[in-house]
Design a protein around this motif. Structure first.
Motif: not given
Length: 395
Positions: A116-124
């Motif tokens: 909860e509250g976390e953003d998805p990690p960007p590619p790489g």
């Protein structure tokens, strides 16, 4: 007389023959590379995870379909919406493009979602790309590099179990003088213990393969000739007998032995009578460095000339000592026609003279940890002004 720089350059241009060898990395600490070292492999060889967590494909949530561990990669490939458990250093599965770290994940059985509250990690994100450290064929260590712990680890990671070095030089030291008594023996009033040979050997020992003492030898041509017959190493250092007195016989003994004088006398104090000669042999050139007999003069000239020579032979790309700056704690007088190297004690930022500057004063030399470099013709220095110093490994 030659200047210091001229004499050092002429000495280092001489090339005592040394063999290039390969030695095991675990035995190479402190040695110097004889040639560039190139990588035999790529590091890392594949994309690796930089964190513990989940290797994911596409947007979440993700179905966990397996695990990739260091040394045991996931055998399949990932489709969008799939992931594997992954540990630091493990291969990224085919199809994965980022790592969701464990702290940012929420697991419900095999369904993995963002906490909860976390953003998805960007590619790489959290991925160590293949070859980011070095690639096969890259030069990873240059010729002349000193092999410390990190350099040895790099050599092994680059695929090497041995490294190329120049075989360390072996050196012989011959001290001469009628006044010299063997260390530990009873000295008469007209004698002194022969300390120069041990002092010079101790200075050179960390940089060479071995040091052999040939003295002390009296001021006698037959005795010197007999000692020189045993001098078969690539570098010979003599101490004493290099000046112009009636009993200074080293030059004559060396010439009788087949050596050729390269140069004699350098415009420094102490150490003016320094002498360099060479002798040609089937196995290559032999270099002879004749140091003055006074212990301080012998120490200073060994530091300025013999140490750079053995470091150069060992493969050091820049073997000359490096000056540092200190603040003078006292006034220093103007300098005459010869460059002076004053024995001194540095307590960090400041430097003061040792108790005596006499070239025979061993008590002051033993207390010194640096040399103050005073150029020829330099004006007086006032306390509080900066001066160049050479730091010594002297206790």
């Amino acid at each position: 007389m030659l200047t210091l720089e001229e004499a050092q350059a002429r000495l280092l241009a001489l090339d005592p023959a040394q063999e290039a060898i390969e030695i095991e990395c675990q035995s190479a600490l402190g040695r110097y590379l004889s040639r560039d070292l190139t990588a035999l492999r790529t590091q890392p060889a594949a994309d690796l995870s930089a964190m513990d967590g989940y290797a994911v494909c596409g947007d979440g949530p993700w179905q966990r379909v397996g695990e990739s561990r260091a040394g045991m990669p996931f055998a399949g490939s990932l489709a969008p919406g799939q992931c594997t458990r992954i540990s630091t250093g493990a291969h990224m599965p085919t199809g994965s493009d980022r790592v969701l770290i464990q702290e940012n994940a929420k697991a419900d059985s095999n369904l993995i979602a963002l906490a909860e509250g976390e953003d998805p990690p960007p590619p790489g994100r959290h991925v160590r790309k293949a070859g980011f450290d070095f690639g096969r064929g890259d030069t990873v260590l240059a010729k002349g590099t000193r092999l410390g712990p990190a350099q040895l680890a790099l050599a092994i990671a680059a695929g090497h179990d041995t490294v190329p070095i120049v075989k360390p030089a072996t050196v012989q030291v011959l001290d001469s003088g009628d006044e010299l008594a063997r260390p530990g023996s009873q000295c008469g009033a007209d004698q002194i213990p022969a300390s120069n040979g041990t002092m010079i050997a101790a200075m050179l020992a960390p940089h060479v393969g071995s040091v052999q003492l040939l003295g002390p030898v009296p001021d006698d041509l037959p005795a010197l000739a007999a000692a020189l017959e045993k001098a078969d190493h690539p570098i010979l250092v003599t101490s004493g007998g290099a000046s112009v007195g009636d009993h200074d016989l080293i030059q004559r003994a060396l010439i009788d032995w087949g050596a050729e004088l390269a140069f004699w006398k350098v415009a420094i104090k102490p150490g003016k009578p320094l002498m360099v000669a060479t002798r040609r042999r089937e196995s290559g050139i032999q270099v002879i460095v004749g140091l003055p007999g006074n212990p301080v003069s012998s120490f200073v000239t060994c530091f300025l000339f013999v140490l750079p020579l053995v470091r150069a032979v060992a493969g050091v790309s820049d073997p000359l000592p490096k000056a540092e700056t200190r603040i003078a704690s006292e006034d220093l007088p103007a300098v005459g026609s010869r460059r002076e190297f004053l024995r001194a004690v540095s307590d960090g930022a400041r430097v003061r003279l040792a108790a005596s500057q006499d070239s025979s004063a061993l008590l002051a030399l033993a207390a010194a940890n640096c040399l103050i470099d005073r150029p020829a013709g330099a004006p007086a220095v006032s306390a509080g002004e900066p001066v160049p110093v050479y730091m010594l490994q002297n206790g």
